[in-house]
Design an enzyme around this catalytic site. Structure first.
Site, PDB file in Angstrom:
ATOM      1  N   LYS A 126      -4.419  -6.658   3.555  1.00 41.73           N
ATOM      2  CA  LYS A 126      -4.366  -5.412   2.330  1.00 41.73           C
ATOM      3  C   LYS A 126      -5.910  -5.129   2.081  1.00 41.73           C
ATOM      4  O   LYS A 126      -6.201  -3.978   1.975  1.00 41.73           O
ATOM      5  CB  LYS A 126      -3.611  -5.754   1.414  1.00 41.73           C
ATOM      6  CG  LYS A 126      -3.644  -4.722  -0.131  1.00 41.73           C
ATOM      7  CD  LYS A 126      -2.918  -3.561   0.270  1.00 41.73           C
ATOM      8  CE  LYS A 126      -3.362  -2.288  -0.164  1.00 41.73           C
ATOM      9  NZ  LYS A 126      -3.282  -2.482  -1.794  1.00 41.73           N
ATOM     10  N   GLU A 180      -9.687   2.323   4.462  1.00 44.83           N
ATOM     11  CA  GLU A 180      -9.455   3.537   3.391  1.00 44.83           C
ATOM     12  C   GLU A 180     -10.967   3.852   3.031  1.00 44.83           C
ATOM     13  O   GLU A 180     -11.137   5.339   2.962  1.00 44.83           O
ATOM     14  CB  GLU A 180      -8.781   3.069   2.746  1.00 44.83           C
ATOM     15  CG  GLU A 180      -8.194   4.082   1.471  1.00 44.83           C
ATOM     16  CD  GLU A 180      -7.477   3.503   0.458  1.00 44.83           C
ATOM     17  OE1 GLU A 180      -6.574   2.874   0.602  1.00 44.83           O
ATOM     18  OE2 GLU A 180      -7.796   3.668  -0.739  1.00 44.83           O
ATOM     19  N   SER A 222       0.908  -1.243  -0.173  1.00 46.74           N
ATOM     20  CA  SER A 222       0.216   0.029  -0.060  1.00 46.74           C
ATOM     21  C   SER A 222       0.850   1.252  -0.090  1.00 46.74           C
ATOM     22  O   SER A 222       2.082   1.149   0.678  1.00 46.74           O
ATOM     23  CB  SER A 222      -1.029   0.076   1.176  1.00 46.74           C
ATOM     24  OG  SER A 222      -1.852   1.217   1.209  1.00 46.74           O
ATOM     25  N   HIS A 269      -7.314  -3.333   5.006  1.00 47.12           N
ATOM     26  CA  HIS A 269      -6.733  -1.977   4.765  1.00 47.12           C
ATOM     27  C   HIS A 269      -7.743  -1.011   3.643  1.00 47.12           C
ATOM     28  O   HIS A 269      -8.110   0.148   4.064  1.00 47.12           O
ATOM     29  CB  HIS A 269      -5.280  -2.091   4.283  1.00 47.12           C
ATOM     30  CG  HIS A 269      -4.841  -0.797   3.971  1.00 47.12           C
ATOM     31  ND1 HIS A 269      -4.946  -0.269   2.782  1.00 47.12           N
ATOM     32  CD2 HIS A 269      -3.998   0.170   4.679  1.00 47.12           C
ATOM     33  CE1 HIS A 269      -4.325   1.101   2.630  1.00 47.12           C
ATOM     34  NE2 HIS A 269      -3.624   1.393   3.821  1.00 47.12           N
ATOM     35  N   ASN A 270      -7.555  -1.596   2.671  1.00 49.43           N
ATOM     36  CA  ASN A 270      -8.435  -1.021   1.531  1.00 49.43           C
ATOM     37  C   ASN A 270     -10.053  -0.640   2.055  1.00 49.43           C
ATOM     38  O   ASN A 270     -10.559   0.704   1.652  1.00 49.43           O
ATOM     39  CB  ASN A 270      -8.451  -1.351   0.263  1.00 49.43           C
ATOM     40  CG  ASN A 270      -7.137  -1.357  -0.363  1.00 49.43           C
ATOM     41  OD1 ASN A 270      -5.930  -0.989   0.395  1.00 49.43           O
ATOM     42  ND2 ASN A 270      -6.727  -1.507  -1.635  1.00 49.43           N
TER      43      ASN A 270
END
Ligand code: NDP
Length: 477
Positions: free
Chosen positions: A182, A189, A128, A185-186
């Site tokens: 990941k 976000e 990222s 995480h997105n």
């Protein structure tokens, strides 16, 4: 010269990772399907370090010292499978393929298993930080075997961002664990961006402020507990004036948010795992709603309340209230995201250290923020924390924020300003802390129409009520 690492797929991400590796003293073999990108990289940046450009797959593999380590940075999906199929037959026992693309963790699990059976290590790795991060230090989330990480770790750690000397890279867990983390995480976000957008919308339409004034407010918030990359770039975007028209940039952009799919995956996975990740879901749906041009056009004239901006004493506290609402909603969104990681870890048998995840998200990635250090501390304090909301520090901050939070959600409803992130986060908080939920009534309804049975609060067992009989007799089943 034999290269100690190779990169195939030299579009923006691969090129910048290769340069980052070379700048750290690694000898980097280069490969791309169309050789032009390889040649361009060497022509433009060849003096940044030691590159070994190659043309064919066979040349690329031959340029790597054993055990070979090759990073694949191609378009996720079919292209990743195509590249694996091209290289795997050329590799030997113990060689490592690192997939740094945005793969779905289920694909990574499938690929890892297939390659393991062929004697190869497959390390699905979340990266990222976008283009800039790839060059200057991303946050790196490698999955795959411990054995592969033992030799890849030092290289990945080298090129990762670091915060106070701690690298933003750690072995997340086996097979698809890195890509799973990941993905979440997105998703976080998405939620964080939506909450920031709602704060902007309220400042704009409840307070009647202009984008430049709101940019100043975000700049101010960025010096406090909301200090983060996303708040910082929000201030920049809001302060930007369109050169062609002289209008605020945000007013000349079509208000339809696009998405590439990782937010949707996070929500789909959450649904399958049964984890209420409402903040991420609201953010994904808010983007879908914004993009539904025909539907919005059809509904645009529907009546709402009169919307006079708030002025006077109430206006003075509203901006501060919005900061509180944003902070509290953000705690909820992150709490939900970490719970999804916890659930994924339980489902797939990954020993994921949530504190370590927070630690490597402090720098390099899109959600990097001072806030992540508080999350790290919360898990350091109690690795088995059921939710961030019960951590002492967060519980206290949300308690102090809640009056403001409630008032902001009420103001949004009263003025007809959509705030799905703020309001669903508040509902989640209220549902979690409730003594009793109306789920008891839902159980009654289910038993009534479908004989789905229920449990009682006062004694063990499974029960059904004969709703159709005159005395609605209950019996144990
Ligand atoms: P793209 O996703 O645009 O992919 C382009 C690269 O893939 C080119 O090198 C291209 O080769 C190669 N490629 C495409 N199809 C094939 C194929 N069938 N066989 C071989 N090679 C193929 O590049 P990005 O640099 O934007 O992203 C790379 C990966 O990193 C993606 O998985 C992306 O999701 C992920 N990622 C991207 C981030 C970003 O901010 N952009 C952030 C984090 C991860 P050719 O030049 O020959 O066409």
């Amino acid at each position: 010269d034999q290269a100690n690492i190779g990169v195939t797929g030299l579009a923006v991400m691969g090129r910048n990772l290769a340069r980052n590796l070379a700048r750290h003293g690694h000898t980097v073999a280069l490969h791309n399907r169309h050789q032009q990108r390889t040649d361009d990289l060497v022509a433009q940046f060849g003096d940044e370090g030691t590159f070994v450009p190659t043309g064919s797959a066979a040349e690329f593999v031959a340029a790597l010292e054993r055990p070979r380590k090759l990073i694949v940075m191609v378009k996720a999906g079919g292209p990743t499978d195509a590249v694996i199929e091209e290289f795997a037959p050329l590799l030997e026992d113990g060689d490592m393929i690192v997939d740094g693309g945005n793969a779905h963790f289920a694909d990574t699990r499938r690929r890892e298993k297939a390659l393991r059976e062929r004697g190869l290590h497959f390390v699905g790795t979340g990266v990222s930080g976008g283009e800039e991060g790839a060059l200057h230090g991303p946050s790196i989330m490698p999955g795959g075997s411990r054995e592969a990480y033992a030799s890849l770790g030092p290289i990945l750690t080298d090129i990762a961002a670091d915060v106070d000397g701690t690298p933003c890279c750690t072995h997340i867990g086996p097979d698809g664990a890195g890509h799973f983390v990941k993905m979440v995480h997105n998703g976080i976000e998405y939620a964080d961006m939506q909450l920031i957008a709602e704060a902007y919308d309220l400042l704009r339409h409840a307070l009647g402020l202009e984008p430049a004034q709101i940019a100043d407010i975000f700049r101010d918030w960025n010096t406090g507990r909301l200090d983060s990359y996303l708040i910082e770039i929000t201030a920049q975007v809001l302060g930007h004036v369109d050169a062609a028209t002289g209008r605020p940039f945000v007013d000349v952009v079509v208000d339809q948010a696009e998405q590439k799919g990782t937010g949707r995956w996070t929500v789909q996975t959450a649904l399958e795992l049964g984890v209420p990740t409402t903040g991420i879901a609201e953010a994904v749906f808010a983007r879908s709603l914004s993009g539904g041009a025909a539907l919005r056009e059809a509904a645009r004239g529907l009546p709402g309340p009169a919307r006079a901006p708030i002025t006077g004493a109430a206006a003075e506290t509203l901006a501060a209230d919005i900061e509180q609402a944003l902070y509290a909603s953000k705690v909820v969104a992150y709490a939900q995201g970490f719970n999804e990681i916890q659930a994924g870890a339980a489902e797939y048998d990954w020993p994921i250290d949530l504190g370590a995840v927070a630690t490597i998200w402090r720098g390099g990635c899109i959600i990097r923020a001072a806030f992540l250090d508080d999350i790290r501390a919360a898990y350091a304090n109690d690795p088995a924390l059921p939710t961030l909301l019960t951590d002492g520090g967060f519980a206290e901050a949300v308690r102090d924020a809640q009056d403001s939070w409630r008032s902001v959600v009420a103001t949004a409803a009263r003025l007809g300003i959509p705030a799905p992130g703020f309001s669903s986060a508040l509902s989640y908080y209220d549902a979690l802390r409730a003594q009793r939920l109306p789920a008891a009534l839902v159980q009654g309804q289910r038993d009534y129409f479908g004989a789905h049975t229920y449990q009682r609060v006062d004694r063990p067992g499974t029960f059904h009520t004969e709703w159709a009989t005159r005395d609605a007799a209950e019996h144990e089943v």
